[in-house]
Design an enzyme around this catalytic site. Structure first.
Site, short mmCIF file in Angstrom:
data_model
loop_
_atom_site.label_atom_id
_atom_site.label_comp_id
_atom_site.label_asym_id
_atom_site.label_seq_id
_atom_site.Cartn_x
_atom_site.Cartn_y
_atom_site.Cartn_z
N HIS A 330 0.87 -1.16 0.00
CA HIS A 330 0.00 0.00 0.00
C HIS A 330 0.91 1.22 0.00
O HIS A 330 1.83 1.29 0.81
CB HIS A 330 -0.90 -0.03 1.23
CG HIS A 330 -2.05 0.92 1.12
ND1 HIS A 330 -1.89 2.27 1.23
CD2 HIS A 330 -3.36 0.71 0.87
CE1 HIS A 330 -3.07 2.86 1.07
NE2 HIS A 330 -3.98 1.93 0.85
N ARG A 350 -5.65 11.06 -0.37
CA ARG A 350 -5.20 11.60 -1.66
C ARG A 350 -6.38 11.94 -2.54
O ARG A 350 -6.36 12.91 -3.28
CB ARG A 350 -4.28 10.60 -2.35
CG ARG A 350 -2.87 10.61 -1.76
CD ARG A 350 -2.01 9.50 -2.32
NE ARG A 350 -2.44 8.19 -1.84
CZ ARG A 350 -2.50 7.11 -2.60
NH1 ARG A 350 -2.14 7.16 -3.87
NH2 ARG A 350 -2.91 5.97 -2.09
#
Lengths: 552, 264
Positions: A330, A350
């Site tokens: 990740h 994000r």
């Protein structure tokens, strides 16, 4: 007071200095240009940990001989037994049972309940406590196509596409078709799913889903599943189909009969240091993944016990592996503060506009590249460009500029949209709506594993496997919400399969360690010198100054 | 290779490598003094001291309940509790972990509550009579590392508000710290587990759409479709994958329907 040290606070100033300009640009819809397809490929090849040739090692022995896996994995596959197979006397069994299950996380516990329901006496052995596993740590939810607009057909397409069509079709079919049955089973066991007042399940999208089918139980779906299954197991300890749980007793070797079929295992009591001989008609391996091997030194989101033990002993007995070179990283795992290292920082951060910045407060990548590409960009910036940010505990990271979120969407957005993450850092005096996060890719999931059929059967007779320890269900990339489903569907299938197999054979074949002796000879003839001892059992986090004084 | 020298020594995995000049603080592990770098969690401080965990360590992420810990600071009479993986060490901290605590947990059959003819509250009284002896001291609530108001959910149980108790106890990681301090000898966390399952099975409404889908799966409705997909060439499958419709993010559950209804 800030949870960041003075040095880091100084570095944050550089990010703050560039922020107004970056926010201005983001408002205009301008962003760091995404990599072209060619660049992506090049970046992946050069920086993605899966594609690095250094840190890989060909396995010289066993069914996957000649294939290159991460060094940490290969060394353990080429490890020698903890036991001296020549001197172990196997005449008297300490336990005799129909089905022995090694590993008591989600898959092992589902298998135990299923084997018991199918008439088998079960021993459920585990290295740590019953339930200690990656299953408890799954927050996001569990996928199941139960809405009217959905069906196993579309779930299947999503699973295959997510896995870049490298999955085993039979396993993906079983996964998606059994999902509703599994959810019904959990409902019957009294699991508290998030529901609307009329009983309809609350559902959400996950990465790569075409329909909303992520079911949740607060933000701890895995923990709720695990505690319900464990609780039910405790109600079923008695009778000829009872489940006996042996904690702190990992398996260190399988036992095999004359024809190579599995007929039990040797367990090791971590506390009394005794070995137990367990004779069983069938054995299920459900020991989970390899996050705690810290492939190439990466931190991990995984449980303390995720050390690939089951893979190691199954490999010696002849179980074939697939996709063991494929690991899910990740891109944004926390590297600061120390207590949050490895903690997953959801993609949503994000998605809401937070950019990735280097030590000078500069953007170095488009923040919404695919996971594997984004990980590569961060690794490149830290290791090759050398513009990572060093932490006080010797790690490197890049800034994830979370304060941009409030700047872009209005004050209070971080708190509202990311409540759990906000609290997890607030605890250490970091307000992520005002200060950026320090992140680095983190090891998340073992994509590959033991090759299985639809009912968890392996290449070795009498040996079954289920859960993260297996490969094929998700191919070379797993979608969120399919791992909880995987452990339950294939746990149940393996449990039933093992119970039926146990019924079909007259008795356990006389146990031997012939396969371990043979493996030892293979190691020698392959020229593997000074093999490490395996399985690993426990990670060792003692610091160098302590290790130096541990004379033996 | 000159530039390689600049690379910081990376801490591998969870092993801590403090930088030169890191501030070291005294920390007492079951009475023995160790110097550890500040900012570590109790769990990492214990490992930094040289211990290798067998018990008392699990997910290392605050959800499994393996690392219940009691601690005090020298010169402070107050007893504190927390999870070792989530609590930061401080100078003069004295700790002991409580990796296991004996709990009362009677067996039961969730499918057969005949003893009390399906009266859920009576079932709780039958299995956990001690719950009704709570003296309301609140030590459990003060001890809970998950900030659960344990005493309050026990009060809800006594009153018969099982649903309230189930939701109030939902974040429980079953570490056992509450039970270890209870003067009324209640095993709050096992009683709560029982109540949550009662509520999950008997009080939450059943998901009708799931029941219907289960019938469809059992009738074998999807086997043919899946078999067809399984045998498809990769490019055909890829085409279907790319063309699949996506349920809108804001669609109410159960309302939106795709154009292509053939494979539902």
């Amino acid at each position: 007071m800030s949870g960041y040290t003075g040095e880091l606070k100084e570095l944050i100033k550089k990010a703050e200095a560039t922020r107004p300009h970056r926010v201005e640009r983001a408002r205009r819809g301008e962003h760091f240009s995404a990599l072209t397809m060619e660049e992506r490929e090049r970046w992946l090849k050069r920086y993605h940990p899966d594609c690095k040739n250094e840190g890989r090692k060909k396995v010289g022995v066993g069914p996957n001989s000649g294939q290159a896996f991460p060094e940490e994995v290969s060394l353990l596959l080429e490890s020698k037994s903890i036991l001296d197979p020549e001197s172990v006397i196997l005449d008297n069994a300490d336990y005799t049972t129909d089905v022995l299950i090694i590993g008591a996380g989600g898959a092992g516990t589902a298998a135990a309940l299923a084997a018991s329901e199918n008439g088998s006496h079960v021993i459920l052995s585990t290295k740590l406590r019953h339930g200690d596993s990656n299953t408890v740590m799954a927050e996001g939810g569990i996928q199941c196509a139960d809405q009217e607009c959905d069906s196993p057909y579309f779930h299947y397409l999503d699973v295959m596409g997510g896995g870049h069509f490298t999955n085993d079709p039979a396993l993906a079919s079983a996964l998606t078709n059994d999902a509703p049955l599994t959810m019904g089973w959990l409902e019957e066991l009294g699991m508290m799913f998030d529901k609307l007042p009329g009983g309809r399940m609350k559902v959400r999208h996950g990465g790569g889903t075409s329909r909303k089918r992520m079911h949740s139980a607060g933000d701890m779906a895995g923990a709720e599943i695990m505690r319900v299954l464990r609780d039910e197991t405790r109600n079923r300890t008695n009778g000829i189909n009872g489940i006996k749980v042996l904690e702190f007793s990992p398996a260190v070797e399988l036992l095999t009969g004359k024809s190579g079929d599995v007929s039990g295992a040797i367990l090791y009591n971590l506390e009394t240091k005794e070995y137990y001989i367990v004779r069983a008609k069938a054995v299920i391996i459900s020991t989970g993944g390899f996050g705690r091997l810290h492939i190439q030194g990466f931190p991990t989101t995984n449980h303390y016990g995720a050390t690939a033990d089951g893979i190691v002993i199954a490999y010696r007995a002849g179980a074939e592996l697939r996709d063991m070179d494929s690991t899910q990283y990740h891109p944004t795992g926390a590297v600061y503060p120390e207590q949050n290292v490895g903690l997953l920082i959801t993609e949503k951060v994000r998605g809401l506009g937070a950019q990735l910045l280097n030590v000078d407060g500069e953007e170095f990548s488009f923040a919404l590249e695919p996971r594997d590409v984004e990980s590569s960009c961060i690794i490149r910036e830290c290791l090759e460009v050398q513009k990572g940010i060093p932490t006080p505990t010797g790690r490197l990271g890049v800034w994830l500029d979370s304060p941009m979120i409030d700047a872009l969407h209005g004050e209070g957005t971080v708190r509202k949209e990311l409540p759990a993450k906000h609290i997890q850092f607030r605890r250490y005096n970091i307000d992520i709506s005002k200060e950026p996060l320090l992140v680095y890719p983190t090891l998340h999931y073992q994509n590959g594993g033991i090759k299985i059929g639809e009912n968890g059967e392996t290449a070795v007779k009498g040996l079954f496997a289920a859960g993260e320890v297996t490969g094929g269900v998700h191919g070379r990339n797993r979608l969120m919400g399919n791992s909880l489903l995987d452990v339950l569907v294939f746990g149940k299938r393996a449990g039933k399969g093992a119970a039926e197999y146990a019924k079909s054979i007259p008795g356990c074949s006389a146990p031997t360690l012939e396969h371990v002796k043979r493996f030892g000879r293979e190691l020698k003839s392959a020229g593997v010198e000074n093999p490490v001892t395996g399985p690993l059992l426990l990670p060792d986090y003692a610091p160098p100054h302590v290790k130096k004084r541990q004379w033996d | 290779m000159a530039d390689k020298k600049k690379i910081t020594q990376l801490a591998a995995g969870d092993r801590t490598i403090p930088p030169d000049g890191a501030k070291m603080i005294p920390f007492y592990l079951m009475g023995s003094e160790y110097l550890v770098p500040e900012t570590l969690t109790i769990m990492k401080a214990v490992e930094y001291a040289g211990y290798q965990y067998i018990r008392g360590c699990g997910c290392r992420g605050g959800i499994c309940g393996a690392c219940a810990t009691f601690y005090r600071f020298t010169g402070d009479y107050r007893l504190k509790a927390g999870l070792a993986c989530q609590t930061v060490v401080g100078p003069g901290m004295i700790i002991t972990q409580l990796p296991f605590f004996p709990a009362n947990r009677p067996d039961y059959n969730l499918d057969n509550l005949d003893n009390t003819r399906g009266d859920l509250h009576a079932e709780l009284r039958r299995l956990y009579p001690e719950v009704f002896k709570c003296i309301g001291c609140g030590t459990c609530t003060r001890t809970c590392p998950m900030d659960i108001d344990v005493m309050d959910y026990i009060a809800l149980m006594k009153r018969g508000d099982l649903k309230g108790a189930a939701y109030k106890s939902f974040d429980c990681v079953m570490c056992g710290l509450c039970a270890s301090r209870c003067p009324a000898q209640i095993s709050q966390f096992t009683a709560a587990m029982f109540v949550r399952r009662l509520v999950g099975k008997y009080m939450l409404p059943k998901a009708g759409h799931l029941e219907k889908r289960i019938e469809e799966v059992k009738s074998g409705k999807y086997e043919k479709m899946l078999k067809k997909l399984s045998k498809m060439k990769p490019e055909e499958l890829r085409k279907l994958y790319i063309e699949r419709e996506r349920e809108p993010d804001l669609a109410e559950p159960g309302v939106w329907m795709p154009e292509d209804k053939e494979c539902l």
